[in-house]
Design a protein around this motif. Structure first.
Motif, short mmCIF file in Angstrom:
data_model
loop_
_atom_site.label_atom_id
_atom_site.label_comp_id
_atom_site.label_asym_id
_atom_site.label_seq_id
_atom_site.Cartn_x
_atom_site.Cartn_y
_atom_site.Cartn_z
N ALA A 67 141.15 26.74 4.10
CA ALA A 67 142.12 27.18 3.10
C ALA A 67 141.58 28.19 2.09
O ALA A 67 142.25 29.19 1.79
CB ALA A 67 142.70 25.96 2.39
N PRO A 68 140.38 27.99 1.49
CA PRO A 68 139.92 28.93 0.46
C PRO A 68 139.73 30.36 0.97
O PRO A 68 139.71 31.30 0.17
CB PRO A 68 138.59 28.33 0.01
N PHE A 69 139.61 30.54 2.28
CA PHE A 69 139.41 31.89 2.80
C PHE A 69 140.69 32.73 2.73
O PHE A 69 140.67 33.91 3.09
CB PHE A 69 138.87 31.81 4.23
N ALA A 70 141.78 32.14 2.26
CA ALA A 70 142.97 32.93 1.96
C ALA A 70 142.68 33.91 0.82
O ALA A 70 143.34 34.95 0.70
CB ALA A 70 144.14 32.01 1.59
N ASP A 71 141.72 33.58 -0.02
CA ASP A 71 141.25 34.48 -1.09
C ASP A 71 140.23 35.44 -0.48
O ASP A 71 139.17 35.03 -0.04
CB ASP A 71 140.61 33.66 -2.21
N PRO A 72 140.51 36.73 -0.46
CA PRO A 72 139.60 37.68 0.19
C PRO A 72 138.25 37.81 -0.51
O PRO A 72 137.32 38.37 0.07
CB PRO A 72 140.37 39.00 0.14
N GLU A 73 138.12 37.29 -1.74
CA GLU A 73 136.85 37.37 -2.45
C GLU A 73 135.92 36.21 -2.10
O GLU A 73 134.75 36.24 -2.46
CB GLU A 73 137.08 37.39 -3.96
#
Length: 451
Positions: free
Chosen positions: A156-162
């Motif tokens: 899930a956190p990889f939805a944030d490109p940073e």
């Protein structure tokens, strides 16, 4: 001479005071401050392609459990979206045979057999990454047993490109095996529930732990890939990602279950490997960390404290010896000796390894009040760890001076045998074994309750 002894004792007290304040801040932040976004609401909605890498060296006792657990996961097993790459890294037992048996039955399992080249986790990961197809690389050690929903929480956190890497929480499943495993349960609770979560919430460097986590392929490439020469490839990658401006997310609800060392000798070897690998990262990354334009001042300060944490062990030993020598020499140093004893006790409470404030706070948050009764016994774990780290660093620095490289040591497994890495498992749902570890995890809730 006496002046040097006094300065050594004073330096020890000052350094421990800094670590005391650091971990007190972590505990208070975790208990009373709001959390940073942890992406758990996106679990199940952001489903990138993943490759699960499983480094294995003589892991016949535990290989079946982790493979069974991953095959039971509720992450979509679509072709091109999901693959499991177990890496048979120079094994001499039945690990390779077990992996091939799974590959014949399960198309998602794609073993990589390594019998040549450098042995070790980082080298194995480097080889597997070259053939992996996933956008996200998810990593587990062979003795870990993930729950059904864990992969969705880690993705899930990889939805944030940073976000360049994600770390979940590690929970021992063999807590009842010995006194040591119970103490390590306390240590893990304080380290993850409090320290990791607080560092993430405060905008510091949350540490990617090398297992129960994932890394974005493009971030890994930008940071230079896996360092096959490192004994602590997780710390090495953590620092390189942070230096290059990538965020490391921590997801406390992403719980995975591990087999912690059940004997002090196995624990000694594990600590020795961590101390040497971590301290080597200090010499490699301290300068780039301080010069990085992507990190704030507070993140750099905490990064220095993180890198120097194992150096506190010989400093404690040196401070103790200095105080004793001053006392024997007839100097009126009894107040300082008393202060040092209290400070080193407080350091055990709020400093390295398993800290009192962090353990106490984790007990409150986990609702596991009975385990706090073991806290006084943790002084034994502290003394053992301090002595082990001090000897390990002596070996490390003598090796640097003499130009000797230090070997990589595998942690012994106990799950289905007597500690020799052998043992048979009962039948699992896919026609293979599942040992005590997998049975315990199946009995737990699919979605962890801790937040």
């Amino acid at each position: 001479m006496l002046l040097a002894l006094e300065l050594t004792a004073l330096a020890s007290l000052l350094v421990m005071a800094v670590y005391t304040l650091r971990h007190l801040l972590f505990a208070l932040n975790r208990l009373f401050c709001p959390h940073r976004m942890n992406y758990t609401d996106l679990a199940g909605f952001h489903l990138p392609s993943i490759s699960i890498l499983l480094p294995m060296h003589n892991e016949e006792a535990v290989a079946q459990d982790v493979l069974e657990a991953l095959l039971e996961s509720d992450y979509p097993h679509d072709p091109g979206r999901f693959e499991i790459i177990p890496i048979n890294d120079h094994s001499t037992d039945r690990t390779g045979e077990i992996l091939d048996e799974y590959a014949e039955r399960c198309p998602d399992v794609k073993p990589l057999h390594r019998q040549g080249g450098k042995r070790g986790k980082a080298a194995a990961l480097k080889a597997a990454t070259s053939i992996a197809r996933g956008e996200i690389l998810i990593l587990f050690d062979a003795d870990y047993v993930p729950g059904k929903s864990l992969l969705k929480f880690l993705a899930a956190p990889f939805a944030d490109p940073e976000v360049g890497a994600v770390m979940g929480r590690v929970v021992p499943h063999n807590v009842g095996s010995s006194l040591l495993t119970r103490l390590l349960d306390l240590e893990r609770a304080g380290g993850y529930q409090i320290s990791q979560q607080a560092r993430y919430d405060l905008g510091l460097i949350a540490q990617y732990g090398g297992t129960t986590g994932g890394v974005r392929r493009t971030a890994l490439q930008a940071a230079g890939g896996w360092n096959a020469l490192s004994l602590a490839e997780d710390t090495d990658l953590t620092l390189r990602l942070a230096i290059h401006g990538w965020k490391i997310a921590y997801v406390n609800r992403a719980e995975c279950y591990e087999e912690v060392p059940a004997t002090w000798e196995v624990r000694r070897k594990q600590i020795e490997r961590w101390a040497i690998g971590h301290t080597d990262c200090l010499h490699r990354h301290l300068g780039p960390l301080l010069r990085s334009p992507h990190l704030s001042g507070k993140a750099k300060l905490d990064g220095v404290l993180l890198l120097c944490v194992y150096l506190t062990a010989p400093l404690i030993v040196a401070g103790s010896m200095a105080c004793m020598a001053l006392f024997v020499a007839g100097r009126s140093f009894l107040p300082a000796l008393t202060a040092f004893f209290l400070a080193s006790t407080c350091y055990n409470a709020v400093g390295n390894f398993a800290s009192f404030f962090e353990i106490g706070s984790s007990v409150i948050l986990d609702g596991a009040h009975r385990r706090v009764r073991l806290l006084p016994l943790n002084i034994g774990n502290f003394v053992f760890s301090t002595a082990t780290v001090s000897m390990a660093l002596a070996k490390y620095y003598s090796g640097r001076i003499l130009g000797r490289s230090l070997p990589w040591n595998k942690t012994l497994r106990y799950r289905n045998g007597n500690g020799n890495g052998n043992g048979n498992s009962g039948p699992g749902p896919n026609g293979h074994g599942n040992g005590r570890g997998l049975n315990i995890i199946r009995a737990k809730s699919v979605v962890p309750k801790s937040t």
